[in-house]
Design a protein around this motif. Sequence first.
Motif, PDB file in Angstrom:
ATOM      1  N   ILE A 241       7.166  -3.292   6.418  1.00  0.00           N
ATOM      2  CA  ILE A 241       5.744  -3.126   6.090  1.00  0.00           C
ATOM      3  C   ILE A 241       5.463  -1.685   5.665  1.00  0.00           C
ATOM      4  O   ILE A 241       4.742  -1.445   4.696  1.00  0.00           O
ATOM      5  N   ALA A 242       6.038  -0.735   6.380  1.00  0.00           N
ATOM      6  CA  ALA A 242       5.846   0.673   6.027  1.00  0.00           C
ATOM      7  C   ALA A 242       6.409   0.969   4.638  1.00  0.00           C
ATOM      8  O   ALA A 242       5.796   1.713   3.861  1.00  0.00           O
TER       9      ALA A 242
ATOM     10  N   ILE B 267       6.692  -1.194   2.137  1.00  0.00           N
ATOM     11  CA  ILE B 267       5.794  -1.819   1.161  1.00  0.00           C
ATOM     12  C   ILE B 267       4.541  -0.966   0.970  1.00  0.00           C
ATOM     13  O   ILE B 267       4.090  -0.754  -0.156  1.00  0.00           O
ATOM     14  N   VAL B 268       3.985  -0.463   2.052  1.00  0.00           N
ATOM     15  CA  VAL B 268       2.785   0.377   1.962  1.00  0.00           C
ATOM     16  C   VAL B 268       3.095   1.664   1.198  1.00  0.00           C
ATOM     17  O   VAL B 268       2.306   2.096   0.352  1.00  0.00           O
ATOM     18  N   ALA B 269       4.245   2.263   1.488  1.00  0.00           N
ATOM     19  CA  ALA B 269       4.614   3.496   0.785  1.00  0.00           C
ATOM     20  C   ALA B 269       4.789   3.248  -0.713  1.00  0.00           C
ATOM     21  O   ALA B 269       4.319   4.036  -1.546  1.00  0.00           O
TER      22      ALA B 269
ATOM     23  N   TYR C 233       3.376   0.856  -2.357  1.00  0.00           N
ATOM     24  CA  TYR C 233       2.052   0.533  -2.891  1.00  0.00           C
ATOM     25  C   TYR C 233       1.276   1.800  -3.254  1.00  0.00           C
ATOM     26  O   TYR C 233       0.641   1.867  -4.298  1.00  0.00           O
ATOM     27  N   PHE C 234       1.329   2.810  -2.383  1.00  0.00           N
ATOM     28  CA  PHE C 234       0.586   4.031  -2.662  1.00  0.00           C
ATOM     29  C   PHE C 234       1.191   4.819  -3.815  1.00  0.00           C
ATOM     30  O   PHE C 234       0.490   5.549  -4.507  1.00  0.00           O
TER      31      PHE C 234
ATOM     32  N   PRO D 253       0.742   1.318  -7.227  1.00  0.00           N
ATOM     33  CA  PRO D 253      -0.071   0.164  -6.844  1.00  0.00           C
ATOM     34  C   PRO D 253      -0.046  -0.969  -7.871  1.00  0.00           C
ATOM     35  O   PRO D 253      -0.045  -2.138  -7.491  1.00  0.00           O
TER      36      PRO D 253
END
Length: 84
Positions: A10-11, A13-15, A17-18, A21
């Motif tokens: 998850i971390a 994917i979030v990284a 994404y930022f 995006p």
Amino acid sequence: MEYIVALLVIALIVAIYFKQPNKVYDVVVGSLIESLRNKEGEIVYGLYNKLPQSIKDKVDSKVIADIVGFTIGIVADMLGEKEV
């Protein structure tokens, strides 16, 4: 241990994404539309079997398949997916 791996994924994917995006959005939308298209037969089968008999007498599964196909196409257009 599984929770740590899940949190790391998850971390990650979030990284990503930022950083990118639009790319993440394209991948998520693409996989969603692909999943819907792969499951189209099952969706038609399940939807047709849940119809009341009075409606089943008037339409066949081909009509339901067309409706499901058009609906998936509309969702793809709304989400901005490119034609495959």
